[in-house]
Design a protein around this motif. Structure first.
Motif, PDB file in Angstrom:
ATOM      1  N   UNK A   1       0.666  -1.333  -0.097  1.00  0.00           N
ATOM      2  CA  UNK A   1       0.161   0.029  -0.005  1.00  0.00           C
ATOM      3  C   UNK A   1       0.907   1.241   0.068  1.00  0.00           C
ATOM      4  N   UNK A   2       0.585   2.435  -0.985  1.00  0.00           N
ATOM      5  CA  UNK A   2       1.267   3.396  -0.902  1.00  0.00           C
ATOM      6  C   UNK A   2       1.368   4.177   0.433  1.00  0.00           C
ATOM      7  N   UNK A   3       0.360   4.096   1.224  1.00  0.00           N
ATOM      8  CA  UNK A   3       0.355   4.557   2.479  1.00  0.00           C
ATOM      9  C   UNK A   3       1.444   4.187   3.458  1.00  0.00           C
ATOM     10  N   UNK A   4       1.776   3.014   3.067  1.00  0.00           N
ATOM     11  CA  UNK A   4       2.969   2.381   3.907  1.00  0.00           C
ATOM     12  C   UNK A   4       4.420   2.887   3.553  1.00  0.00           C
ATOM     13  N   UNK A   5       4.660   3.483   2.405  1.00  0.00           N
ATOM     14  CA  UNK A   5       5.816   3.929   2.046  1.00  0.00           C
ATOM     15  C   UNK A   5       6.464   5.175   2.767  1.00  0.00           C
ATOM     16  N   UNK A   6       7.653   5.273   3.021  1.00  0.00           N
ATOM     17  CA  UNK A   6       8.106   6.406   3.736  1.00  0.00           C
ATOM     18  C   UNK A   6       7.758   7.867   3.048  1.00  0.00           C
ATOM     19  N   UNK A   7       7.554   7.438   1.622  1.00  0.00           N
ATOM     20  CA  UNK A   7       7.523   8.746   0.592  1.00  0.00           C
ATOM     21  C   UNK A   7       6.199   9.127   0.527  1.00  0.00           C
ATOM     22  N   UNK A   8       5.203   8.469   1.204  1.00  0.00           N
ATOM     23  CA  UNK A   8       3.725   8.686   1.018  1.00  0.00           C
ATOM     24  C   UNK A   8       3.152  10.173   0.921  1.00  0.00           C
ATOM     25  N   UNK A   9       3.751  10.821   1.993  1.00  0.00           N
ATOM     26  CA  UNK A   9       3.237  12.257   1.857  1.00  0.00           C
ATOM     27  C   UNK A   9       3.613  13.099   0.566  1.00  0.00           C
ATOM     28  N   UNK A  10       4.760  12.583   0.258  1.00  0.00           N
ATOM     29  CA  UNK A  10       5.239  13.225  -1.075  1.00  0.00           C
ATOM     30  C   UNK A  10       4.409  13.069  -2.064  1.00  0.00           C
ATOM     31  N   UNK A  11       4.035  11.793  -2.428  1.00  0.00           N
ATOM     32  CA  UNK A  11       3.205  11.298  -3.380  1.00  0.00           C
ATOM     33  C   UNK A  11       1.913  11.760  -3.313  1.00  0.00           C
ATOM     34  N   UNK A  12       1.191  11.757  -2.334  1.00  0.00           N
ATOM     35  CA  UNK A  12      -0.104  12.307  -2.224  1.00  0.00           C
ATOM     36  C   UNK A  12      -0.222  13.699  -2.443  1.00  0.00           C
ATOM     37  N   UNK A  13       0.985  14.631  -2.104  1.00  0.00           N
ATOM     38  CA  UNK A  13       0.960  15.983  -2.327  1.00  0.00           C
ATOM     39  C   UNK A  13       1.340  16.452  -3.506  1.00  0.00           C
ATOM     40  N   UNK A  14       1.727  15.360  -4.359  1.00  0.00           N
ATOM     41  CA  UNK A  14       1.893  15.966  -5.816  1.00  0.00           C
ATOM     42  C   UNK A  14       0.662  16.026  -6.563  1.00  0.00           C
ATOM     43  N   UNK A  15       0.681  17.400  -7.391  1.00  0.00           N
ATOM     44  CA  UNK A  15      -0.378  17.859  -7.959  1.00  0.00           C
ATOM     45  C   UNK A  15      -0.928  16.999  -9.227  1.00  0.00           C
ATOM     46  N   UNK A  16      -0.142  15.993  -9.693  1.00  0.00           N
ATOM     47  CA  UNK A  16      -0.364  15.279 -10.737  1.00  0.00           C
ATOM     48  C   UNK A  16      -0.969  14.142 -10.249  1.00  0.00           C
ATOM     49  N   UNK A  17      -0.925  13.761  -8.965  1.00  0.00           N
ATOM     50  CA  UNK A  17      -1.520  12.595  -8.135  1.00  0.00           C
ATOM     51  C   UNK A  17      -2.962  12.709  -7.722  1.00  0.00           C
TER      52      UNK A  17
ATOM     53  N   UNK B   1      -9.682   2.651  -2.665  1.00  0.00           N
ATOM     54  CA  UNK B   1      -9.422   3.571  -3.364  1.00  0.00           C
ATOM     55  C   UNK B   1      -7.988   3.568  -4.272  1.00  0.00           C
ATOM     56  N   UNK B   2      -7.983   3.883  -5.389  1.00  0.00           N
ATOM     57  CA  UNK B   2      -6.954   3.844  -6.170  1.00  0.00           C
ATOM     58  C   UNK B   2      -6.126   5.243  -6.433  1.00  0.00           C
ATOM     59  N   UNK B   3      -4.779   5.010  -6.581  1.00  0.00           N
ATOM     60  CA  UNK B   3      -3.954   6.253  -6.729  1.00  0.00           C
ATOM     61  C   UNK B   3      -3.615   6.373  -8.352  1.00  0.00           C
TER      62      UNK B   3
END
Length: 130
Positions: free
Chosen positions: A2-18, A29-31
């Motif tokens: 799950x993306x939520x479990x990655x250390x980088x999750x906050x950066x991924x979810x804050x990307x305006x193209x995601x 939920x799909x990313x």
């Protein structure tokens, strides 16, 4: 993974193209990589120190040297247990890739590299490793 479990999750979810897309009846939920509408999947694999060094060279490579670094790292294989972990996200169409290399010490994973996000042609090149 799950993306939520990655250390980088906050950066991924804050990307305006995601973006996040709720599935039928809201049960999941799909990313999504918005520019192409492609679903993004997370991964986490452990590698030997030698393979980790090659991955680090890819992550730190400048765009003009990216293909050479990927070719040098071609054929790396994940192993069962190691202190080197690569976490990342990749879109189904290989137009988006995010990578971060981590090292296990003091009972936790700490970043070796910054989070690197690839899009378009660069993402296609890097996705050849996976």
């Amino acid at each position: 993974m799950n993306i939520k479990n990655l250390k980088m999750a906050d950066v991924i979810f804050s990307n305006d193209k995601i973006s996040l897309k709720k599935s039928f009846m809201g049960f999941g939920t799909s990313v999504i990589y918005t520019p192409t509408g492609s679903k993004i999947k997370a991964f986490g694999e452990e590698y030997s120190q030698d393979a980790g060094n090659k991955i680090e060279a890819v992550i730190n490579a400048k765009n003009e040297n990216l293909e050479a670094a990927v070719n040098e790292a071609a054929g790396i294989k994940a192993i069962a247990m190691s202190t080197i972990r690569l976490e990342g996200c990749i879109s189904d169409d290989h137009e988006f890739v995010a990578l971060q290399l981590l090292s296990y010490k003091d009972l936790r994973y700490s970043p070796i590299t910054d989070i690197k996000i690839y899009e378009g042609k660069s993402a296609e090149i890097v996705s050849k490793l996976f």
